[in-house]
Design a protein around this motif. Structure first.
Motif, PDB file in Angstrom:
ATOM      1  N   ARG A  13      -5.625   8.845  24.666  1.00 20.23           N
ATOM      2  CA  ARG A  13      -4.682   8.488  23.594  1.00 20.23           C
ATOM      3  C   ARG A  13      -3.292   8.163  24.158  1.00 20.23           C
ATOM      4  O   ARG A  13      -2.880   7.006  24.208  1.00 20.23           O
ATOM      5  N   GLN A  17      -2.628   4.186  24.917  1.00 23.05           N
ATOM      6  CA  GLN A  17      -1.775   3.560  23.888  1.00 23.05           C
ATOM      7  C   GLN A  17      -0.663   2.720  24.516  1.00 23.05           C
ATOM      8  O   GLN A  17      -0.069   1.873  23.855  1.00 23.05           O
ATOM      9  N   PHE A  48      -4.918   7.679  14.466  1.00 19.78           N
ATOM     10  CA  PHE A  48      -5.076   6.963  13.195  1.00 19.78           C
ATOM     11  C   PHE A  48      -3.698   6.467  12.759  1.00 19.78           C
ATOM     12  O   PHE A  48      -3.078   7.017  11.853  1.00 19.78           O
ATOM     13  N   SER A  50      -0.992   2.744  12.597  1.00 24.54           N
ATOM     14  CA  SER A  50      -1.087   1.354  12.183  1.00 24.54           C
ATOM     15  C   SER A  50      -1.481   0.458  13.362  1.00 24.54           C
ATOM     16  O   SER A  50      -0.836   0.498  14.414  1.00 24.54           O
ATOM     17  N   ASN A  88       0.429  10.310   8.822  1.00 22.33           N
ATOM     18  CA  ASN A  88       0.653  10.341   7.360  1.00 22.33           C
ATOM     19  C   ASN A  88      -0.689  10.485   6.620  1.00 22.33           C
ATOM     20  O   ASN A  88      -1.759  10.532   7.265  1.00 22.33           O
ATOM     21  N   ASN A 117       9.605   5.312  16.182  1.00 21.42           N
ATOM     22  CA  ASN A 117       8.202   5.661  16.461  1.00 21.42           C
ATOM     23  C   ASN A 117       7.344   5.669  15.204  1.00 21.42           C
ATOM     24  O   ASN A 117       6.230   5.162  15.207  1.00 21.42           O
ATOM     25  N   ASN A 119       8.843   5.113  11.883  1.00 17.31           N
ATOM     26  CA  ASN A 119       9.521   4.377  10.804  1.00 17.31           C
ATOM     27  C   ASN A 119      10.014   5.249   9.647  1.00 17.31           C
ATOM     28  O   ASN A 119       9.944   4.853   8.478  1.00 17.31           O
ATOM     29  N   SER A 148       8.426  15.271  19.868  1.00 18.14           N
ATOM     30  CA  SER A 148       8.878  14.426  20.972  1.00 18.14           C
ATOM     31  C   SER A 148      10.381  14.588  21.188  1.00 18.14           C
ATOM     32  O   SER A 148      11.081  15.142  20.343  1.00 18.14           O
ATOM     33  N   THR A 184       9.514  13.562  26.340  1.00 20.75           N
ATOM     34  CA  THR A 184       8.972  12.212  26.184  1.00 20.75           C
ATOM     35  C   THR A 184       9.425  11.233  27.264  1.00 20.75           C
ATOM     36  O   THR A 184       8.653  10.376  27.685  1.00 20.75           O
ATOM     37  N   HIS A 212       4.523  19.469  27.046  1.00 25.80           N
ATOM     38  CA  HIS A 212       4.055  18.085  27.257  1.00 25.80           C
ATOM     39  C   HIS A 212       5.103  17.389  28.130  1.00 25.80           C
ATOM     40  O   HIS A 212       6.134  16.940  27.636  1.00 25.80           O
TER      41      HIS A 212
HETATM   42  P1  HMG Z   1       5.007   1.707   8.155  1.00 26.72           P
HETATM   43  O1  HMG Z   1       4.927   0.253   8.424  1.00 26.72           O
HETATM   44  O2  HMG Z   1       6.337   2.304   7.864  1.00 26.72           O
HETATM   45  O3  HMG Z   1       3.993   2.111   7.004  1.00 26.72           O
HETATM   46  O4  HMG Z   1       4.359   2.465   9.414  1.00 26.72           O
HETATM   47  P2  HMG Z   1       4.025   1.802   5.454  1.00 26.72           P
HETATM   48  O5  HMG Z   1       3.741   3.096   4.767  1.00 26.72           O
HETATM   49  O6  HMG Z   1       5.263   1.040   5.068  1.00 26.72           O
HETATM   50  O7  HMG Z   1       2.763   0.829   5.271  1.00 26.72           O
HETATM   51  C1  HMG Z   1       2.719  -0.479   5.819  1.00 26.72           C
HETATM   52  C2  HMG Z   1       1.267  -0.868   6.055  1.00 26.72           C
HETATM   53  O8  HMG Z   1       0.709  -0.025   7.084  1.00 26.72           O
HETATM   54  C3  HMG Z   1       0.364  -0.684   4.823  1.00 26.72           C
HETATM   55  O9  HMG Z   1      -0.653  -1.661   4.890  1.00 26.72           O
HETATM   56  C4  HMG Z   1      -0.256   0.678   5.059  1.00 26.72           C
HETATM   57  O10 HMG Z   1      -1.498   0.860   4.417  1.00 26.72           O
HETATM   58  C5  HMG Z   1      -0.456   0.663   6.575  1.00 26.72           C
HETATM   59  P3  HMG Z   1      -0.626  -2.966   3.945  1.00 26.72           P
HETATM   60  O11 HMG Z   1      -0.579  -2.424   2.539  1.00 26.72           O
HETATM   61  O12 HMG Z   1       0.635  -3.698   4.322  1.00 26.72           O
HETATM   62  O13 HMG Z   1      -1.889  -3.680   4.310  1.00 26.72           O
HETATM   63  N1  HMG Z   1      -0.503   2.007   7.126  1.00 26.72           N
HETATM   64  C6  HMG Z   1      -1.431   2.427   8.007  1.00 26.72           C
HETATM   65  N2  HMG Z   1      -2.477   1.789   8.573  1.00 26.72           N
HETATM   66  C7  HMG Z   1      -3.240   2.511   9.427  1.00 26.72           C
HETATM   67  N3  HMG Z   1      -2.999   3.819   9.722  1.00 26.72           N
HETATM   68  C8  HMG Z   1      -1.965   4.470   9.163  1.00 26.72           C
HETATM   69  C9  HMG Z   1      -1.137   3.761   8.278  1.00 26.72           C
HETATM   70  N4  HMG Z   1      -0.038   4.112   7.565  1.00 26.72           N
HETATM   71  C10 HMG Z   1       0.336   3.033   6.867  1.00 26.72           C
HETATM   72  N5  HMG Z   1      -1.751   5.755   9.476  1.00 26.72           N
HETATM   73  C11 HMG Z   1       3.413   4.290  10.590  1.00 26.72           C
HETATM   74  C12 HMG Z   1       4.378   3.863   9.508  1.00 26.72           C
HETATM   75  C13 HMG Z   1       3.605   5.784  10.850  1.00 26.72           C
HETATM   76  C14 HMG Z   1       1.993   4.042  10.146  1.00 26.72           C
HETATM   77  C15 HMG Z   1       3.717   3.453  11.861  1.00 26.72           C
HETATM   78  O14 HMG Z   1       5.051   3.598  12.177  1.00 26.72           O
HETATM   79  C16 HMG Z   1       2.862   3.857  13.037  1.00 26.72           C
HETATM   80  O15 HMG Z   1       1.658   3.623  13.063  1.00 26.72           O
HETATM   81  N6  HMG Z   1       3.444   4.484  14.048  1.00 26.72           N
HETATM   82  C17 HMG Z   1       2.660   4.997  15.166  1.00 26.72           C
HETATM   83  C18 HMG Z   1       3.456   5.087  16.384  1.00 26.72           C
HETATM   84  C19 HMG Z   1       2.661   5.692  17.494  1.00 26.72           C
HETATM   85  O16 HMG Z   1       1.458   5.837  17.466  1.00 26.72           O
HETATM   86  N7  HMG Z   1       3.401   6.030  18.547  1.00 26.72           N
HETATM   87  C20 HMG Z   1       2.845   6.596  19.703  1.00 26.72           C
HETATM   88  C21 HMG Z   1       2.473   8.047  19.553  1.00 26.72           C
HETATM   89  S1  HMG Z   1       3.790   9.226  19.624  1.00 26.72           S
HETATM   90  C22 HMG Z   1       3.955   9.604  21.252  1.00 26.72           C
HETATM   91  O17 HMG Z   1       3.413   8.915  22.080  1.00 26.72           O
HETATM   92  C23 HMG Z   1       4.674  10.834  21.617  1.00 26.72           C
HETATM   93  C24 HMG Z   1       3.724  11.953  22.014  1.00 26.72           C
HETATM   94  O18 HMG Z   1       2.790  11.512  22.983  1.00 26.72           O
HETATM   95  C25 HMG Z   1       4.479  13.133  22.578  1.00 26.72           C
HETATM   96  C26 HMG Z   1       5.513  12.793  23.636  1.00 26.72           C
HETATM   97  O19 HMG Z   1       5.175  12.139  24.627  1.00 26.72           O
HETATM   98  O20 HMG Z   1       6.645  13.232  23.436  1.00 26.72           O
HETATM   99  C27 HMG Z   1       2.921  12.453  20.825  1.00 26.72           C
END
Ligand code: HMG
Ligand code: MG
Length: 306
Positions: A13, A17, A48, A50, A88, A117, A119, A148, A184, A212
């Motif tokens: 993951r 990613q 899970f 976007s 979410n 990250n 939004n 993070s 992070t 982490h």
């Molecule tokens: P958003 O665009 O603000 O979402 O994204 P929204 O609620 O405005 O919805 C927009 C569209 O996205 C809609 O679809 C929703 O259904 C869809 P439409 O109606 O336009 O067709 N949607 C989704 N689709 C799939 N899965 C979902 C989802 N939610 C809404 N869960 C959101 C907000 C959180 C989804 C977005 O910002 C996102 O996916 N962010 C992920 C970022 C990410 O994965 N970052 C990397 C991981 S964090 C990390 O690496 C740190 C960590 O490793 C620790 C460290 O190192 O410190 C953990």
């Protein structure tokens, strides 16, 4: 204090990613199967989120289903806990469809990082996490938490320890069984780890905390040693040092699992994980991705440390 260590392998993951080259479904399955054969007991396999934001994690429902099928057939050990990120309620719906039994909510300790990250603000993210938590409780799914930028933010610089402590307490109160405190962008040093853990352990038991670390500036193993002194026994790492975060510029890599296992075995900790197998998987992953991975032990090989 216990010598027993838990490693959460986050390569499939947190590692994948951030890779330009997206591994296909079968390659991801092969990677997870290989990792499961090393003795690792916890593996984070997808997210899970976007697909517009992180396309590398799309297909996580199908991936989890296929991995769970292999687990039910005994091709992957049944006692390995698999997990996926969920930001979410929409993500939690996908998690439920997939059949995964553990999810991880992921928040940040700095506002700008949270916005970039996931939004939303930190306060908004906790409203979303509460919804995820309610769904998870109803379906008896374990929830881990991530925080993070606990040691520094790529946009805001220093992060107040009081804020990290408050957020750790909030995640635990909400029902997270463990909180992974993340460096992070790999800026922490042992002095900072000592200072933060002293305060965090006023609101959490050592068993509720995972660390982490990212090895961006070469301090992650020193930070592991500092954490061990406080009784922390759970560490996140990724095979080969894969990873980073798409929204954290400069986060060049997670602490490599091989480097972590080498250090801990050498220090006499109980880490029943096959180092040679890890090194082979690192090489396999390099071939699949077409790039060299940064782990030191992966390059230099193991040594007779046990
Ligand atoms: P958003 O665009 O603000 O979402 O994204 P929204 O609620 O405005 O919805 C927009 C569209 O996205 C809609 O679809 C929703 O259904 C869809 P439409 O109606 O336009 O067709 N949607 C989704 N689709 C799939 N899965 C979902 C989802 N939610 C809404 N869960 C959101 C907000 C959180 C989804 C977005 O910002 C996102 O996916 N962010 C992920 C970022 C990410 O994965 N970052 C990397 C991981 S964090 C990390 O690496 C740190 C960590 O490793 C620790 C460290 O190192 O410190 C953990
Ligand atoms: Mg990370």
């Amino acid at each position: 204090m216990s010598k027993k260590i838990q490693i959460v392998e986050v390569g499939p993951r947190d590692g994948l990613q951030n890779e330009k080259k997206v591994l296909d479904h079968n390659a991801k399955i092969e990677l997870i199967k290989k990792l499961a054969e090393t003795g690792l007991k916890r593996i984070e396999i997808g997210a899970f989120v976007s697909p517009t934001w992180v396309p590398q994690m799309s297909g996580s429902i199908e991936l989890v289903r296929d991995i769970l099928k292999l687990q039910s057939q005994g091709a992957i050990a049944r006692n390995i806990q698999l997990s996926c990120l969920v930001p979410n309620a929409r993500g939690m719906e996908d998690a439920l469809k997939s059949g995964i039994t553990e999810v991880a909510i992921f928040g940040a300790c700095s506002e700008t990082f949270s916005k970039k990250n996931i939004n939303c603000s930190i306060a908004e993210s906790f409203i979303r996490f509460r919804q995820v938590m309610e769904m998870a409780k109803y379906h008896k799914i374990k929830v881990r938490g991530y925080l993070s930028t606990a040691f520094g933010c790529p946009y805001e610089g220093k992060v107040a320890e009081t804020r990290v402590v408050r957020l750790v307490r909030a995640m635990i109160k909400m029902g997270a069984y463990e909180v992974s405190v993340g460096d992070t962008i790999g800026v922490a040093t042992p002095k900072q780890v000592n200072s933060l853990l002293k305060k965090v352990l006023h609101v959490a038991k050592p068993g509720q905390i995972a660390m982490h670390y990212h090895d961006t500036r070469g301090t992650s193993l020193a930070n592991v040693c500092a954490s061990l002194e406080f009784g922390v026994r759970t560490f996140d790492s990724s095979i080969g040092g894969l990873g980073g975060c798409p929204y954290a510029k400069g986060a060049t890599g997670n602490l490599a699992t091989e480097d972590l296992v080498y250090l801990l075995k050498g220090m006499g900790y109980d880490v029943p994980i096959d180092l040679e197998k890890l090194i082979q998987i690192k090489k396999w992953t390099e071939e699949k991705l077409g790039r060299e991975l940064p782990s030191r032990v992966g390059k230099a090989g193991a040594w007779n440390i046990e």
